[in-house]
Design a protein around this motif. Structure first.
Motif, mmCIF file in Angstrom:
data_model
loop_
_atom_site.group_PDB
_atom_site.id
_atom_site.type_symbol
_atom_site.label_atom_id
_atom_site.label_comp_id
_atom_site.label_asym_id
_atom_site.label_seq_id
_atom_site.Cartn_x
_atom_site.Cartn_y
_atom_site.Cartn_z
ATOM 1 N N VAL A 181 53.851 34.719 35.899
ATOM 2 C CA VAL A 181 52.436 34.386 35.756
ATOM 3 C C VAL A 181 51.680 35.691 35.588
ATOM 4 C CG1 VAL A 181 50.456 33.242 36.792
ATOM 5 C CG2 VAL A 181 52.765 32.357 37.200
ATOM 6 N N ALA A 182 51.121 35.907 34.404
ATOM 7 C CA ALA A 182 50.485 37.192 34.126
ATOM 8 C C ALA A 182 49.452 37.048 33.021
ATOM 9 C CB ALA A 182 51.531 38.231 33.718
ATOM 10 N N ASN A 183 48.493 37.934 33.035
ATOM 11 C CA ASN A 183 47.535 38.066 31.957
ATOM 12 C C ASN A 183 48.158 39.002 30.924
ATOM 13 O OD1 ASN A 183 45.428 38.795 30.260
ATOM 14 N ND2 ASN A 183 43.895 38.785 31.889
ATOM 15 N N ASP A 184 48.483 38.484 29.758
ATOM 16 C CA ASP A 184 49.163 39.288 28.732
ATOM 17 C C ASP A 184 48.463 40.626 28.475
ATOM 18 O OD1 ASP A 184 50.934 37.287 28.503
ATOM 19 O OD2 ASP A 184 50.572 36.834 26.394
ATOM 20 N N ARG A 185 47.138 40.590 28.466
ATOM 21 C CA ARG A 185 46.376 41.772 28.069
ATOM 22 C C ARG A 185 45.784 42.532 29.246
ATOM 23 N NH1 ARG A 185 45.803 37.541 25.296
ATOM 24 N NH2 ARG A 185 44.023 36.825 26.532
ATOM 25 N N GLY A 186 45.889 41.981 30.453
ATOM 26 C CA GLY A 186 45.310 42.643 31.619
ATOM 27 C C GLY A 186 46.077 43.889 31.998
ATOM 28 N N PRO A 187 45.397 44.948 32.439
ATOM 29 C CA PRO A 187 46.078 46.200 32.788
ATOM 30 C C PRO A 187 46.859 46.082 34.084
ATOM 31 C CG PRO A 187 43.750 46.344 33.339
ATOM 32 C CD PRO A 187 43.932 45.031 32.631
ATOM 33 N N VAL A 188 48.051 46.658 34.090
ATOM 34 C CA VAL A 188 48.866 46.764 35.299
ATOM 35 C C VAL A 188 49.044 48.260 35.569
ATOM 36 C CG1 VAL A 188 51.096 46.276 36.370
ATOM 37 C CG2 VAL A 188 50.048 44.584 34.866
ATOM 38 N N GLU A 189 48.364 48.751 36.583
ATOM 39 C CA GLU A 189 48.408 50.185 36.875
ATOM 40 C C GLU A 189 49.689 50.536 37.622
ATOM 41 O OE1 GLU A 189 46.856 52.683 35.953
ATOM 42 O OE2 GLU A 189 44.739 52.247 35.508
ATOM 43 N N LEU A 190 50.439 51.473 37.052
ATOM 44 C CA LEU A 190 51.665 51.988 37.650
ATOM 45 C C LEU A 190 51.551 53.509 37.740
ATOM 46 C CD1 LEU A 190 54.192 49.952 35.458
ATOM 47 C CD2 LEU A 190 53.419 49.354 37.757
ATOM 48 N N VAL A 191 52.094 54.077 38.798
ATOM 49 C CA VAL A 191 52.026 55.527 38.950
ATOM 50 C C VAL A 191 53.351 56.022 39.516
ATOM 51 C CG1 VAL A 191 50.987 55.341 41.251
ATOM 52 C CG2 VAL A 191 50.674 57.437 39.922
ATOM 53 N N ALA A 192 53.801 57.160 39.018
ATOM 54 C CA ALA A 192 55.065 57.748 39.470
ATOM 55 C C ALA A 192 54.932 58.257 40.898
ATOM 56 C CB ALA A 192 55.464 58.901 38.551
ATOM 57 N N VAL A 193 55.992 58.087 41.675
ATOM 58 C CA VAL A 193 55.943 58.481 43.081
ATOM 59 C C VAL A 193 55.751 59.978 43.234
ATOM 60 C CG1 VAL A 193 58.469 58.719 43.303
ATOM 61 C CG2 VAL A 193 57.077 58.190 45.319
ATOM 62 N N ASP A 194 56.301 60.777 42.316
ATOM 63 C CA ASP A 194 56.103 62.222 42.442
ATOM 64 C C ASP A 194 54.684 62.640 42.066
ATOM 65 O OD1 ASP A 194 56.920 61.382 39.908
ATOM 66 O OD2 ASP A 194 57.838 63.288 39.390
ATOM 67 N N ILE A 215 40.907 59.428 46.437
ATOM 68 C CA ILE A 215 41.511 59.717 45.131
ATOM 69 C C ILE A 215 42.353 58.518 44.729
ATOM 70 C CG2 ILE A 215 42.957 61.293 43.780
ATOM 71 C CD1 ILE A 215 41.888 62.407 47.213
ATOM 72 N N THR A 216 42.076 57.960 43.550
ATOM 73 C CA THR A 216 42.838 56.822 43.040
ATOM 74 C C THR A 216 43.500 57.218 41.723
ATOM 75 O OG1 THR A 216 41.279 55.248 44.027
ATOM 76 C CG2 THR A 216 42.750 54.407 42.312
ATOM 77 N N PRO A 217 44.812 57.414 41.704
ATOM 78 C CA PRO A 217 45.485 57.759 40.445
ATOM 79 C C PRO A 217 45.749 56.520 39.598
ATOM 80 C CG PRO A 217 47.071 57.719 42.237
ATOM 81 C CD PRO A 217 45.736 57.433 42.855
ATOM 82 N N GLY A 218 45.811 56.714 38.294
ATOM 83 C CA GLY A 218 46.109 55.610 37.385
ATOM 84 C C GLY A 218 45.921 56.038 35.950
ATOM 85 N N ALA A 219 46.327 55.178 35.018
ATOM 86 C CA ALA A 219 46.228 55.497 33.594
ATOM 87 C C ALA A 219 44.899 55.085 32.984
ATOM 88 C CB ALA A 219 47.377 54.837 32.834
ATOM 89 N N GLY A 220 44.111 54.299 33.710
ATOM 90 C CA GLY A 220 42.807 53.905 33.201
ATOM 91 C C GLY A 220 42.897 53.103 31.917
ATOM 92 N N ALA A 221 42.186 53.557 30.873
ATOM 93 C CA ALA A 221 42.163 52.842 29.596
ATOM 94 C C ALA A 221 43.535 52.782 28.937
ATOM 95 C CB ALA A 221 41.159 53.509 28.649
ATOM 96 N N HIS A 295 41.186 45.624 37.667
ATOM 97 C CA HIS A 295 41.151 45.666 39.118
ATOM 98 C C HIS A 295 41.344 47.051 39.722
ATOM 99 C CE1 HIS A 295 45.380 45.025 38.008
ATOM 100 N NE2 HIS A 295 45.685 45.674 39.105
ATOM 101 N N VAL A 296 41.581 48.057 38.910
ATOM 102 C CA VAL A 296 41.719 49.415 39.429
ATOM 103 C C VAL A 296 40.877 50.352 38.568
ATOM 104 C CG1 VAL A 296 43.297 51.352 39.801
ATOM 105 C CG2 VAL A 296 44.028 49.041 40.377
ATOM 106 N N HIS A 297 40.139 51.226 39.208
ATOM 107 C CA HIS A 297 39.309 52.195 38.488
ATOM 108 C C HIS A 297 39.724 53.598 38.913
ATOM 109 C CE1 HIS A 297 36.736 48.941 37.059
ATOM 110 N NE2 HIS A 297 36.812 48.450 38.283
ATOM 111 N N PRO A 298 40.737 54.157 38.263
ATOM 112 C CA PRO A 298 41.252 55.463 38.695
ATOM 113 C C PRO A 298 40.277 56.598 38.421
ATOM 114 C CG PRO A 298 42.310 54.777 36.657
ATOM 115 C CD PRO A 298 41.486 53.613 37.121
ATOM 116 N N ASP A 299 40.318 57.588 39.302
ATOM 117 C CA ASP A 299 39.546 58.813 39.080
ATOM 118 C C ASP A 299 40.460 60.027 38.938
ATOM 119 O OD1 ASP A 299 40.336 59.308 41.754
ATOM 120 O OD2 ASP A 299 38.500 58.374 42.491
ATOM 121 N N HIS A 300 41.775 59.782 38.945
ATOM 122 C CA HIS A 300 42.767 60.828 38.712
ATOM 123 C C HIS A 300 43.746 60.269 37.687
ATOM 124 C CE1 HIS A 300 45.331 64.319 39.983
ATOM 125 N NE2 HIS A 300 46.249 63.556 39.431
#
Length: 335
Positions: A181-194, A215-221, A295-300
């Motif tokens: 169950v997913a929104n095909d076009r909705g963003p899924v924010e993933l970030v590397a553990v390192d 600090i919220t990391p993410g890929a944003g757009a 649902h996520v607004h990264p600043d990093h």
């Protein structure tokens, strides 16, 4: 610099411990189970701290201890995430630099952590992590690092524990999750553990802030969409399967959330067994993170998420060859 890392055998704590040692810090790690790698045993919130942790002030404390399961009962989530935060407070000195590892989802449905109302959060994890932030904020200025869903390291996909994307993959392969169950076009924010560990270490070295700094990391757009994540995961999984002489497997069917809740699920539950219904309910807390438009607004900002996700799936498959090689059986209606 003398640094304490709680949750030092967890996803983030393991990487932070490694990175701080590489930076030459005098690091002491602790976790519920301890480890042979010099990590002390301390069940935060249940046991008093070991004597080694109370003999003198800490220059910095990284609080990474948490239970990141999104389907815990409320009482269990409070015990795991709030009581553990309270246990750290007596160790904070007047000059201690505190770096708190929280979650991007602690802001819940309102967009901030101020509400104690359970209804303002999607699940017990968000609710308890927001409460943990408030506990620490009330005592001292701090750096709060709020990662979204965490995957393996950029270099080779290495990660200490498998949650989030990995659980969806395992659930589907073992036949526990019949559709996605997913929104095909909705963003899924993933970030590397390192990447997360690097942010934490930078804040440790930066010194105590003059107030709370998050600090919220993410890929944003450039965040991957839900369908893109699934396509990449199964493309990499099938490359691994072919290399090991195993036939490829189809990715799960993707159903839009509104259709799932209004039609498919009410109809299906009339014909499923009790255990099948229990499986669906167990995965309910995970669905919002694949189903929301924004649902996520990264600043990093982080980059090259696809390459990291591919490395992460290869790393997982190499360590779970039996699961990676299995073929899911379709669900059948209960007789």
């Amino acid at each position: 610099m003398r640094v304490l890392v709680t949750g030092a055998t967890g996803i983030v704590g393991t990487e932070v411990l490694r990175a701080l040692r590489a930076n030459g810090a005098d690091v002491v790690g602790c976790s519920r189970s301890g480890s042979a790698d010099g990590v002390l045993t301390w069940h935060l919130g249940v046991q008093p701290p070991p004597d080694e942790l109370t003999d003198r002030p800490w220059d910095a404390i990284v609080h990474a201890a948490a239970d990141i399961r999104w389907n815990l009962a409320d009482e269990a989530a409070l015990a795991a995430n709030v009581d553990s935060a309270r246990a750290v407070l007596p160790l904070i000195g007047a000059a201690t630099n505190v770096v708190h590892v929280s979650t991007a989802f602690a802001t819940g449905l309102r967009g901030d952590i101020s509400s104690p109302d359970r209804d303002d959060y999607r699940n017990s994890y968000e609710w308890s992590k927001a409460a943990a932030e408030r506990e620490i904020d009330a005592v001292c200025p701090n750096w709060t690092v709020r990662p979204p869903m965490i995957i393996g390291s950029r270099e080779d996909g290495r990660i200490a524990r498998f949650h989030g994307v990995y659980q969806v993959l395992e659930g589907y392969l073992w036949g526990s999750l019949p559709v996605m169950v997913a929104n095909d076009r909705g963003p899924v924010e993933l970030v590397a553990v390192d990447d997360v560990a690097a942010i934490v270490v930078d804040r440790v070295l930066a010194g105590r802030p003059d107030g709370k700094r998050s600090i919220t990391p993410g890929a944003g757009a450039d965040a991957l969409a839900g369908k893109e994540v699934l396509d990449i995961v199964f493309d990499e999984l099938n490359a691994w399967r072919r290399a090991h002489g195993v036939d490829p497997v189809d990715a799960p069917k993707v159903i839009e959330p509104r259709r799932w809740h209004r039609f498919f699920r009410p109809f299906a539950e009339q014909h499923l067994s009790r255990s099948q219904r229990a499986v669906l309910h167990a995965f309910d807390p995970y669905l919002p993170y694949w189903a929301l438009d924004d649902h996520v607004h990264p600043d990093h900002l982080v980059t090259e998420v696809e390459a990291t996700l591919r490395a992460s799936i290869r790393y997982w498959a190499d360590r779970h060859p039996r699961t990676a090689s299995t073929t899911p059986r379709p669900w059948r209606a209960a007789t």
